[in-house]
Design an enzyme around this catalytic site. Structure first.
Site, PDB file in Angstrom:
ATOM      1  N   SER A 102       0.827  -1.204   0.000  1.00 29.28           N
ATOM      2  CA  SER A 102       0.000   0.000   0.000  1.00 29.28           C
ATOM      3  C   SER A 102       0.869   1.265   0.000  1.00 29.28           C
ATOM      4  O   SER A 102       1.616   1.493  -0.957  1.00 29.28           O
ATOM      5  CB  SER A 102      -0.977  -0.052   1.187  1.00 29.28           C
ATOM      6  OG  SER A 102      -1.965   0.936   1.093  1.00 29.28           O
ATOM      7  N   ASP A 152     -10.310  -3.784  -5.432  1.00 27.94           N
ATOM      8  CA  ASP A 152      -9.641  -2.925  -4.458  1.00 27.94           C
ATOM      9  C   ASP A 152     -10.260  -1.525  -4.485  1.00 27.94           C
ATOM     10  O   ASP A 152     -10.144  -0.814  -5.482  1.00 27.94           O
ATOM     11  CB  ASP A 152      -8.146  -2.850  -4.796  1.00 27.94           C
ATOM     12  CG  ASP A 152      -7.315  -2.222  -3.693  1.00 27.94           C
ATOM     13  OD1 ASP A 152      -7.854  -1.372  -2.951  1.00 27.94           O
ATOM     14  OD2 ASP A 152      -6.127  -2.560  -3.590  1.00 27.94           O
ATOM     15  N   HIS A 183      -8.288  -4.529  -0.842  1.00 34.62           N
ATOM     16  CA  HIS A 183      -6.974  -3.929  -0.589  1.00 34.62           C
ATOM     17  C   HIS A 183      -6.127  -4.754   0.375  1.00 34.62           C
ATOM     18  O   HIS A 183      -4.977  -4.439   0.602  1.00 34.62           O
ATOM     19  CB  HIS A 183      -7.167  -2.505  -0.047  1.00 34.62           C
ATOM     20  CG  HIS A 183      -5.942  -1.650  -0.151  1.00 34.62           C
ATOM     21  ND1 HIS A 183      -5.370  -1.309  -1.367  1.00 34.62           N
ATOM     22  CD2 HIS A 183      -5.169  -1.066   0.803  1.00 34.62           C
ATOM     23  CE1 HIS A 183      -4.311  -0.540  -1.144  1.00 34.62           C
ATOM     24  NE2 HIS A 183      -4.168  -0.392   0.152  1.00 34.62           N
TER      25      HIS A 183
END
Length: 200
Positions: A102, A152, A183
């Site tokens: 991320s 996501d 995610h």
């Protein structure tokens, strides 16, 4: 920068640079690194930016909207930290592979976007395109694994596809792996990353 360094038992293996997601810390990805390559040294770094008490690697203006000035500054800061750490811990600076998730994957991607020699390769879990205005350096032969989720909500699928194109156009060798998830970091994508890594 706050960090953990663990000396591996094989100096020929890469040093794995671990870069956590928003709200994480330098301990988050240690088990993942051990799973990918238990013989490698590990440099796991905590982001220097705090967003409502959550560590990050650079500021953002809103969800998915990066503070580009801060991204530039923090990318330089991280690159210089890796340089200094390689001297302090005596690992090969030219043999560093990033594993980012991320926000950590985004700054790892921006290291690639900014410096030709910052990373020998990268595993990017749920990254976005860090800077669409960037002129990328020559990344010929640098291997990059991108793990993305088809559902996501934070990192739309198009971001991963676009990132692949940016890096491939600069010469990098890309594998884009899809999971039908959001995610979150999933074991199947970690296993796929390990399989990819073992072929390097």
């Amino acid at each position: 920068m706050e960090h953990i360094f663990k000396q591996g038992n094989d100096p020929k293996r890469p040093t794995l640079l671990l870069l956590h997601g928003t709200g994480g810390n330098e301990r988050d990805l240690l088990q993942l690194a051990a799973h990918i390559d238990s013989s490698a040294s590990v440099l796991s770094v905590r982001g220097n930016v705090s967003e409502n008490g959550m560590p990050r690697f650079f500021k953002r203006l809103a969800e998915g909207v990066f503070d580009m000035e801060d991204l530039k500054f923090r990318t330089k800061e991280l690159n210089e930290f890796i340089d200094a750490a390689s001297s302090e811990y005596e690992f090969d600076r030219s043999n560093v592979i990033a594993i980012g998730y991320s926000n950590g994957a985004n700054i790892a991607a921006n290291l690639l976007f900014t410096y030709a020699d910052a990373l020998k390769g990268a595993i990017l879990h749920h990254p976005m395109v860090p800077n669409r205005e960037a002129v990328l350096p020559d990344l010929t032969g640098i291997p990059v694994f991108i793990a993305a989720g088809t559902n996501d909500p934070i990192c739309p699928a198009q971001e991963s596809t676009d990132l692949k194109d940016f890096l491939a156009n600069a010469g990098a060798s890309i594998e884009l792996h899809w999971e039908d998830h959001g995610h979150q970091l999933t074991m199947p994508e970690v296993e796929a990353a390990k399989e990819w890594y073992n072929k390097l």
